[in-house]
Design a protein around this motif. Sequence first.
Motif, PDB file in Angstrom:
ATOM      1  N   VAL A 143     -80.127  63.316 128.654  1.00  0.00           N
ATOM      2  CA  VAL A 143     -78.586  63.173 128.914  1.00  0.00           C
ATOM      3  C   VAL A 143     -78.308  62.704 130.488  1.00  0.00           C
ATOM      4  CG1 VAL A 143     -78.103  65.075 127.302  1.00  0.00           C
ATOM      5  CG2 VAL A 143     -78.330  65.643 129.584  1.00  0.00           C
ATOM      6  N   GLU A 180     -67.400  59.496 124.191  1.00  0.00           N
ATOM      7  CA  GLU A 180     -68.497  60.027 122.965  1.00  0.00           C
ATOM      8  C   GLU A 180     -68.819  59.016 121.871  1.00  0.00           C
ATOM      9  OE1 GLU A 180     -68.601  64.792 123.572  1.00  0.00           O
ATOM     10  OE2 GLU A 180     -67.404  63.803 121.801  1.00  0.00           O
ATOM     11  N   ARG A 321     -75.504  67.352 123.953  1.00  0.00           N
ATOM     12  CA  ARG A 321     -74.692  67.656 125.029  1.00  0.00           C
ATOM     13  C   ARG A 321     -75.545  68.781 126.048  1.00  0.00           C
ATOM     14  NH1 ARG A 321     -70.569  68.410 121.069  1.00  0.00           N
ATOM     15  NH2 ARG A 321     -69.037  66.792 121.074  1.00  0.00           N
ATOM     16  N   TYR A 362     -73.918  63.972 128.465  1.00  0.00           N
ATOM     17  CA  TYR A 362     -74.363  63.718 127.141  1.00  0.00           C
ATOM     18  C   TYR A 362     -75.414  62.730 126.923  1.00  0.00           C
ATOM     19  CZ  TYR A 362     -70.737  60.181 127.414  1.00  0.00           C
ATOM     20  OH  TYR A 362     -69.996  59.024 127.975  1.00  0.00           O
TER      21      TYR A 362
END
Length: 380
Positions: A143, A180, A321, A362
């Motif tokens: 991430v 996202e 996440r 993320y």
Amino acid sequence: MKTFSSSVERINQESATIHGQFGGQRKTSGYHRNPEWQVKVAEAERFMDEIRVGRRRHTDFAEAMSTSDFPKLFADSLDRQLYGAYMATVPTWMNYARAATVNDFREVKRFATSGVRGLLTKVGEGAPHERRAQTETEYKYSVDKYEAGFGLTWETMINDDLGAFFRMPQDLADSVRDSEEEFVTRLYCDTSGPHATNYTALKGNLLTGNPALTRDSLQAAITVLMKRKDERGNPIVVNGVRLVVGTGLSLVAQEIINTTEYRVVDPNGNVRIIKGNGVSANLGVDTNYWIDSVATTANANTSWWVFAAPNGVRPALEFGRLRGFEAPALYERIPDMRRMGGGDEGVSFETETAEKKVKHVYGGTFVDEKMSVASNGTGV
């Protein structure tokens, strides 16, 4: 009043003169002998007297005063309103990608095992049984941290009579949703449609001939998913399917799904009326607005994807996440300015600005190519 009102209107013209407005009469002696002159003077005296005692209505001045007489007062519009920001895209990725949580920024690994499951083999008396070996497939990703923010000067906040800046924190939150969706889109889509690395004929997830989206081609794609088998030939159970398209195919996809009846003509010319569309069972449609931005060629309007529902054993995609930061975090800089005698002000002492930002962490990866099928829709 009518006579004098028309005179007041003419006085407002640059070429008008007082002498001309009152008939252009000249005195023949110490007194005006013309009756019309005397009537106008008497009317003017009465008009001015009524102004003095407050008996004249505001409407009596409407003809004499206009916005052009007050260039500074009417320089800015008194009727102003602020349009809201554009609506953020509705996220679709959770319908076809699995959500996960990771512990830190180090690379995470996901393992898929196979090789032991399979049909039993018949064993004769005293004969050895089959020894099976388990195989492993590794998927990994990490991430990253993503941020954005804004700063407002004290003067800007004072001048914000429309409240234009009060919704800016909400704009940051909407930016998270867009980020996202765009990130997951790039896992399966590139500039030419289906991601060239993750979708190939060799992997068996790029439809032969890249057919356009029709009921027949969609049914063929779903059939490919339903017939998937693992390395030992065991069937892979698909509980649900998601059709993903960009805006160019949104209406086409909805028409296919919403069709309640279609007709088929056989080689002999016989017409069969079939109730239902044959593809809508356990099928959902997702319009991803970011496909139009990621796919920069004309294929953005023709490409389409079919994903197995991510609640199965293996998903096609995983989006992770950071633990403890699953939701975006909004921050603001602590103000460091106070009035002498007390009273904080929410701005910086040095620059007199107020600053806010959003942080989100993320990452993700494409997991199993067997769980998706795609076409760029070009027919080539």
